[in-house]
Enzyme design. Structure first.
Site, PDB file in Angstrom:
ATOM      1  CG  HIS A   1      -1.935  -1.184   1.344  1.00  0.00           C
ATOM      2  ND1 HIS A   1      -2.270  -1.629   2.489  1.00  0.00           N
ATOM      3  CD2 HIS A   1      -2.689  -1.575   0.376  1.00  0.00           C
ATOM      4  CE1 HIS A   1      -3.125  -2.306   2.302  1.00  0.00           C
ATOM      5  NE2 HIS A   1      -3.395  -2.484   0.937  1.00  0.00           N
TER       6      HIS A   1
ATOM      7  CG  ASN B   1       8.618  -3.503 -17.384  1.00  0.00           C
ATOM      8  OD1 ASN B   1       9.357  -2.714 -17.815  1.00  0.00           O
ATOM      9  ND2 ASN B   1       7.434  -2.743 -16.568  1.00  0.00           N
ATOM     10  CG  ASP B   2       6.242  -9.167 -17.320  1.00  0.00           C
ATOM     11  OD1 ASP B   2       6.892  -9.904 -16.542  1.00  0.00           O
ATOM     12  OD2 ASP B   2       5.095  -8.518 -17.035  1.00  0.00           O
TER      13      ASP B   2
ATOM     14  CB  CYS C   1       2.959   0.267 -22.144  1.00  0.00           C
ATOM     15  SG  CYS C   1       2.681  -1.421 -21.731  1.00  0.00           S
TER      16      CYS C   1
HETATM   17  C1  PEP Z   1       5.739  -4.696 -18.754  1.00  0.00           C
HETATM   18  O1  PEP Z   1       5.443  -5.948 -18.406  1.00  0.00           O
HETATM   19  O2  PEP Z   1       6.376  -4.313 -19.289  1.00  0.00           O
HETATM   20  C2  PEP Z   1       4.196  -4.304 -18.242  1.00  0.00           C
HETATM   21  C3  PEP Z   1       4.015  -2.747 -18.541  1.00  0.00           C
HETATM   22  O3  PEP Z   1       3.588  -4.505 -17.393  1.00  0.00           O
HETATM   23  P1  PEP Z   1       3.828  -4.914 -15.699  1.00  0.00           P
HETATM   24  O4  PEP Z   1       4.984  -3.984 -15.451  1.00  0.00           O
HETATM   25  O5  PEP Z   1       2.688  -4.424 -15.133  1.00  0.00           O
HETATM   26  O6  PEP Z   1       4.048  -6.105 -15.618  1.00  0.00           O
HETATM   27 MG    MG Z   2       3.992  -7.113 -17.464  1.00  0.00          MG
END
Ligand code: PEP
Ligand code: MG
Length: 763
Positions: A379, A640-641, A688
């Site tokens: 949080h 990111n993933d 993104c």
């Molecule tokens: C990502 O994986 O780049 C992404 C935007 O999703 P999250 O960071 O929420 O996993």
């Molecule tokens: Mg992701």
């Protein structure tokens, strides 16, 4: 089984004590308290005698007392049961061994076999290798740790909750009286108190801020420990419960307007604070003769010890909420000094912060905070980012070693808190801050300008958000819509997936706030590190690659269907964009889209238009592109993933951070190919992941043909400013050459940075 002989006066101790013996222990604790009270009143006691008395009454093999010494040390000053020659000789660093950690973290430990604990520090001279069970309770006074009291037993067993309560009451008593015994040095501040000190941690919400310290903890042990009239204490307790509840209600009403989903956070908090066995524990301690404040304090300490054993970060967050309530009750009972009305420019340092407490301090003007027990998705972190407060998670023990009003520097870019910064360090930060504020003023000018490069290439910069009140950033940054609305954040903050009606209300509000600019709603991306408190799945080896996100949504479609319905209701009459996370096959995408279309067919009136897309995070999709592009309206790359799966490099492992770079030939080639393929098939394309918000990366993405980037609010103006001063026609041949030279997959970041510097670009 033959047991070694017990020390004199000590009754046998074991995990399977007969009930009669437990009854004996209750009586013993009463007797012990009575004796202590008498002796204290008469000023007639010594530490060796005390350890003997406690060991005997508690039927423990060992009772020892350690006292803090200058130079961050603990000294064994009295013991019944350990070798007598070790008394006055054995020393431990604060933070070393179980006793040292109990002192550093102001936390009690109750271990069945301390010797098997990874932090056990063997001290053969004490003879403690003969003892398995250990209860170590810190002795505190006025927020400082004065020492540690321990009980030990030969047999491996956890000490009963009642025994732990008795020892923590004794620790409270010692905290108030030990200074009178002459064993604690309370003279001038030690050298360590004047030196600068760095506390390392990791960033929760970015920013750099200098201010004065506001350590928040149990400021002092309660002055009155025993009270002769339990009925009167119960009355005081009930009044304190009512008072703290009223203060919380007022806070909720004042801070969060009706219908704000983050109200859920506080409602859940309140529910928990009012329930649970801890109030029962407080009441029975009062019946045993403790004052209301001592009983509440003791229940708090027990809770803290329990919390340390809970691995689930969200469950820990809930317990943090209860702790916040305890703090409020202690204030209502007069045991904690009232909070300052204003805390402008102060940096709060706490063991942990519940959401209500954080909102309360934000209202009082804190400039940032550092907390010892935090998770990046807790949080406090979620709210800090939403409130734009620099924040870090910090090593345990900070609260106990920092005094109010000391100068501190909070660097939430690198994740460090500097106490009493040296003049040259402070000056360097001052310069950095001054540069920053000039730069921020310059950047503000970009708010109303379109994102356009020096050669006239137009880009669309959008926001990544997760809570309704973050939408203020639309105006602050001039972003052209929401490129990623992480719907799971509200669920994480509330501790559950909200009802269809609540979700629909939230989505309606988001669409209205976006004022006609597009919003891409990503369906719940729960699992891996984003766990709801009631999730009871067995721990798995690779949660990021486990049964998470859309996989759960497709296998248990009820929750996904409800969310899709809420999205369709919330977007009635407006344009709706829905994006699915963690898609690995076209078939999964198709199945998810079918669920959406089936929900849409049941609803009238529905949205004005419906566009359905997917995150591109799983590399398998790259090999199904023709099928995917034929079916999806848009793709958004979650770097990111994608990076973690592409390079088999866990995104949460600090040692791997920076090892593989988005700014490398293979990744740029992949992204360029994707952008081209999408353009040719008239499928929307954006990036993104976090990389989209890093100015240099964003510039490289622009150069390879990406036209839409979605990022957090703090990045938009910086990216816009860099794009405005960069000529892609000049960059193209440079990047081509760098990619050729870096074909082996090395990072292009350094040479690209050097090029940007040479061209005076504001990276
Ligand atoms: C990502 O994986 O780049 C992404 C935007 O999703 P999250 O960071 O929420 O996993
Ligand atoms: Mg992701």
């Amino acid at each position: 089984m033959k047991r070694p002989a017990k020390p004199r006066n000590a009754a046998p101790a074991g995990a399977l004590k007969p009930p009669r013996e437990r009854t004996h222990r209750v009586a013993a604790s009463r007797r012990l308290f009575a004796t202590l009270r008498e002796r204290l009143a008469a000023g007639d006691w010594s530490l060796p005698e005390l350890t003997r008395l406690i060991a005997s009454e508690m039927a423990a093999d060992v009772c020892s007392i350690y006292i803090t010494r200058p130079g961050e040390m603990l000294e064994l000053v009295a013991s019944f049961g350990l070798k007598p020659q070790s008394v006055g000789q054995t020393r431990l660093r604060i933070g070393e061994g179980i006793v040292g950690i109990a002192a550093a973290s102001a936390t009690a430990f109750n271990l069945a076999d301390a010797r098997s604990h990874p932090d056990f520090a063997a001290r053969p001279d004490t003879g403690e290798n003969d003892f398995a069970a250990m209860l170590a309770v810190p002795i505190r006074r006025a927020g400082r740790c004065l020492g540690v009291i321990t009980l030990q037993d030969r047999i491996a067993r956890r000490f009963a909750a009642m025994e732990a309560d008795v020892v923590s009451t004794i620790a409270m008593l010692l905290g108030e009286t030990i200074t009178n015994l002459g064993v604690v040095q309370t003279g001038p501040a030690s050298l360590g108190d004047a030196l600068s000190r760095r506390y390392l941690g990791f960033a929760l919400a970015p920013g750099i801020i200098a201010g004065t310290a506001l350590p928040l903890g149990r400021a002092s042990a309660p002055k009155t420990i025993f009270a002769p009239d339990p009925a009167a204490e119960h009355l005081r307790l009930n009044r304190a419960i009512a008072e703290s509840e009223a203060s919380l209600n007022a806070l909720i009403a004042e801070t969060l307007p009706d219908g704000d989903t983050s109200r859920d956070v506080l409602d859940a908090y309140r529910m928990l604070a009012q329930s649970g066995g801890w109030l029962e524990r407080v009441r029975s301690a009062i019946n045993e003769g403790l004052s209301a404040e001592a009983a509440v304090d003791q229940a708090g300490a027990a809770l803290h010890a329990r919390m340390r054993r809970i691995a689930d970060p969200y469950l820990r967050e809930r317990l943090a909420d209860i702790e916040d309530m305890i703090e409020r009750m202690l204030t209502a009972l007069g045991a904690v000094p009232p909070r300052p009305d204003r805390a402008d420019g102060m940096i709060l340092i706490a063991r942990r912060l519940g959401p209500a407490e954080l909102l309360d301090w934000h209202r009082r003007g804190i400039a940032g905070f550092a907390i010892e027990e935090a998770s990046a998705n807790g949080h406090a972190a979620i709210l800090a980012r939403a409130l734009d407060l620099p924040a870090i998670a910090i090593e345990a023990g900070a609260v106990n070693t920092i005094t109010a009003n000391e100068p501190v520097l909070l660097d939430a870019e690198t994740g460090v808190l500097i106490l009493r910064p040296d003049p040259d360090v402070a000056a360097a930060y001052d310069r950095a801050l001054a540069t920053r504020s000039t730069r921020n003023a310059e950047l503000a000018e970009f708010r109303t300008r379109p994102a356009i490069t020096a050669d006239g290439t137009r880009l669309t910069l959008m926001l990544n958000v997760g809570l309704a009140f973050e939408l203020d950033q639309l105006e602050r940054t001039g972003a052209e819509g929401i490129g990623l609305y992480r719907t799971e954040i509200a669920a994480l903050a509330a501790g559950r997936v909200p009802s269809v009606a609540d979700q629909a209300a939230e989505y309606r509000k988001v669409i209205a706030r976006a004022g006609g600019t597009p919003v891409v709603f990503r369906t719940l991306d729960l699992g891996a590190d984003k766990i709801l408190p009631n999730e009871t799945e067995e721990p798995v080896e690779n949660p990021a690659m486990g049964w998470r996100s859309l996989r759960v949504g497709l296998d248990r479609p009820a929750v996904l269907r409800r969310q899709l319905r809420a999205l369709l209701i919330g977007a009635a009459g407006a344009d709706l964009s829905v994006m699915f996370p963690m898609v690995a096959t076209v078939a999964e995408f198709r199945a998810a889209r079918d669920l959406l279309e089936s929900e849409a067919s049941k609803l009238s009136p529905g949205p004005r238009s419906l566009s359905v897309g997917t995150m591109l995070e799983v590399p398998s999709l790259l090999f199904q592109l023709p099928g995917l592009l034929a079916e999806a309206d848009f793709l958004s790359v979650g770097t990111n993933d994608l990076m973690q799966f592409l390079f088999a490099a866990d995104r949460g492992t600090p040692r791997l951070a920076g090892r593989y770079d988005v700014l490398s030939a293979p990744v740029l080639e992949l992204l360029e190919g994707l952008a081209t393929a999408c353009r040719e098939e008239d499928v929307g394309f954006s990036i993104c992941g976090e990389a989209a918000g890093r100015p240099l990366d964003a510039l490289a993405f622009a150069a390879i043909g990406v036209r839409t980037l979605s990022m957090s609010g703090g990045s938009i103006l910086r990216v816009k400013a860099l794009l405005a001063s960069a000529d892609l026609n000049v960059l193209h041949p440079v990047l081509r050459e760098l990619r050729r030279a870096g074909a082996a997959g090395t990072s292009l970041r350094e040479p690209l940075t050097a090029w940007a510097r040479e061209h005076n670009l504001p990276i």
